[in-house]
Design an enzyme around this catalytic site. Structure first.
Site, PDB file in Angstrom:
ATOM      1  N   HIS A  35       1.332   4.955  -2.697  1.00 21.70           N
ATOM      2  CA  HIS A  35       1.978   6.025  -2.819  1.00 21.70           C
ATOM      3  C   HIS A  35       3.009   6.487  -3.267  1.00 21.70           C
ATOM      4  O   HIS A  35       2.927   7.993  -4.096  1.00 21.70           O
ATOM      5  CB  HIS A  35       1.842   6.293  -1.222  1.00 21.70           C
ATOM      6  CG  HIS A  35       0.792   6.570  -0.249  1.00 21.70           C
ATOM      7  ND1 HIS A  35       0.117   7.490  -0.124  1.00 21.70           N
ATOM      8  CD2 HIS A  35       0.019   5.527   0.416  1.00 21.70           C
ATOM      9  CE1 HIS A  35      -0.900   7.498   0.587  1.00 21.70           C
ATOM     10  NE2 HIS A  35      -0.855   6.136   1.257  1.00 21.70           N
ATOM     11  N   SER A  50      -3.692   0.648  -4.886  1.00 22.77           N
ATOM     12  CA  SER A  50      -3.173  -0.849  -4.161  1.00 22.77           C
ATOM     13  C   SER A  50      -4.520  -1.824  -3.925  1.00 22.77           C
ATOM     14  O   SER A  50      -4.042  -2.827  -3.843  1.00 22.77           O
ATOM     15  CB  SER A  50      -2.504  -0.283  -2.873  1.00 22.77           C
ATOM     16  OG  SER A  50      -3.526   0.232  -2.108  1.00 22.77           O
ATOM     17  N   GLU A 101      -5.506   9.372  -0.575  1.00 24.28           N
ATOM     18  CA  GLU A 101      -5.921   8.152  -0.311  1.00 24.28           C
ATOM     19  C   GLU A 101      -6.916   7.574  -1.487  1.00 24.28           C
ATOM     20  O   GLU A 101      -6.737   6.431  -2.164  1.00 24.28           O
ATOM     21  CB  GLU A 101      -6.368   7.669   0.952  1.00 24.28           C
ATOM     22  CG  GLU A 101      -5.460   7.952   2.193  1.00 24.28           C
ATOM     23  CD  GLU A 101      -4.550   6.815   2.027  1.00 24.28           C
ATOM     24  OE1 GLU A 101      -4.618   5.878   1.562  1.00 24.28           O
ATOM     25  OE2 GLU A 101      -3.350   6.791   2.933  1.00 24.28           O
ATOM     26  N   HIS A 130       1.032  -1.405  -0.025  1.00 25.85           N
ATOM     27  CA  HIS A 130       0.093  -0.050   0.051  1.00 25.85           C
ATOM     28  C   HIS A 130       0.757   1.347  -0.066  1.00 25.85           C
ATOM     29  O   HIS A 130       0.790   2.126  -0.818  1.00 25.85           O
ATOM     30  CB  HIS A 130      -1.001   0.027   1.161  1.00 25.85           C
ATOM     31  CG  HIS A 130      -1.730   1.354   1.479  1.00 25.85           C
ATOM     32  ND1 HIS A 130      -2.653   1.669   0.382  1.00 25.85           N
ATOM     33  CD2 HIS A 130      -1.264   2.456   2.117  1.00 25.85           C
ATOM     34  CE1 HIS A 130      -3.309   3.004   0.906  1.00 25.85           C
ATOM     35  NE2 HIS A 130      -2.390   3.246   1.746  1.00 25.85           N
TER      36      HIS A 130
END
Ligand SMILES: [Fe+2]
Length: 246
Positions: A129, A189, A170, A124
């Site tokens: 990111h 993700s 996010e 993740h």
């Protein structure tokens, strides 16, 4: 269900990555996750993610070595993925962003938990990111977000900043020539979250700072509403506006 969680509770533990200690099975989990996400992302992720993944040399077959990855990032934007042992308190997390340091978990989910993990892991954090941190505009936005958020006083401000983080970093969507594309790490993700976000089940609203700051969210269900930016300069402008009002 998704594997994205905003990083804002519990204690922090400074750690190193100890890349040599990963097992073959752990590298295999990364490779499986990579193979499950990247082909779909070629047509559903934003251009900046795809270019960033190439720019930082994101590995397909093994867990990335953060030291190598950081050397590539340093040349582009000066951002760094910094290993942490778990969640950081919100203030520490925001201050870290203000220094262009992204707190990154270094553990990877178990092979029998490929689709859902309650806390972020390195897939993740790094796959989701870090590619965006290679983009100069996104890089400046995220640092500015950290600077503004680090000045928040009281739980109300912190909640508003958490909402802005959630609906951009996010779970953000961006309008490109070919249509709406994902840039938020929770979408990058997670197949289930991305499929939901790009389906008719999820309402797309044009990004508006006040609307986002007032939009509650739940971390443990598929998102019914998400916000679409026209470009990352819109995000930078939003935090600049927020900075003036705080
Ligand atoms: Fe995240």
């Amino acid at each position: 269900m998704h594997d994205a969680t905003i990083h804002q509770v519990d204690e922090s533990t400074p750690v190193g990555q100890h890349w040599d200690a990963y097992t073959d099975q752990q590298h295999a989990v990364w490779a499986t996750l990579y193979r499950r996400r990247m082909p779909a992302l070629r047509s559903t992720a934003c251009r900046v993610f795809l270019e960033g993944a190439d720019a930082i040399g994101l590995e397909s077959e093994c867990i990335p070595d953060l030291a190598l990855l950081n050397r590539r990032l340093a040349k582009r934007t000066g951002w760094k993925a910094v290993p942490v042992g778990g969640f950081l308190p919100a203030g520490e997390f925001f201050s870290s962003l203000a220094r262009r340091e992204f707190p990154t978990t270094v553990t990877i989910r178990a092979a029998d938990q490929l689709d859902y993990v309650p806390e972020p892991d390195i897939f993740h954090d790094v796959f989701g990111h870090v590619p965006l941190h290679a983009d100069p505009v996104f890089a400046d936005f995220l640092q500015r977000f950290g600077q503004v958020a680090a000045r928040s006083t009281g739980p109300e401000d912190t909640e508003r900043m958490a909402r802005l983080f959630w609906f951009t970093v996010e779970f953000g969507l961006v309008l490109e020539k070919q249509g709406v594309r994902a840039y938020g790490s929770g979408l990058i993700s997670s197949h289930a979250d991305a499929a939901n976000a790009l389906s008719a089940a999820c309402e797309h609203r044009p990004f508006d700072l006040d609307a986002v700051l007032n939009q509650p969210f739940k971390i443990d269900e598929l998102q019914p509403v998400l916000f679409v930016v026209s470009g990352f300069d819109q995000l930078f402008q939003a935090v600049a506006t927020l900075s003036e009002s705080m």
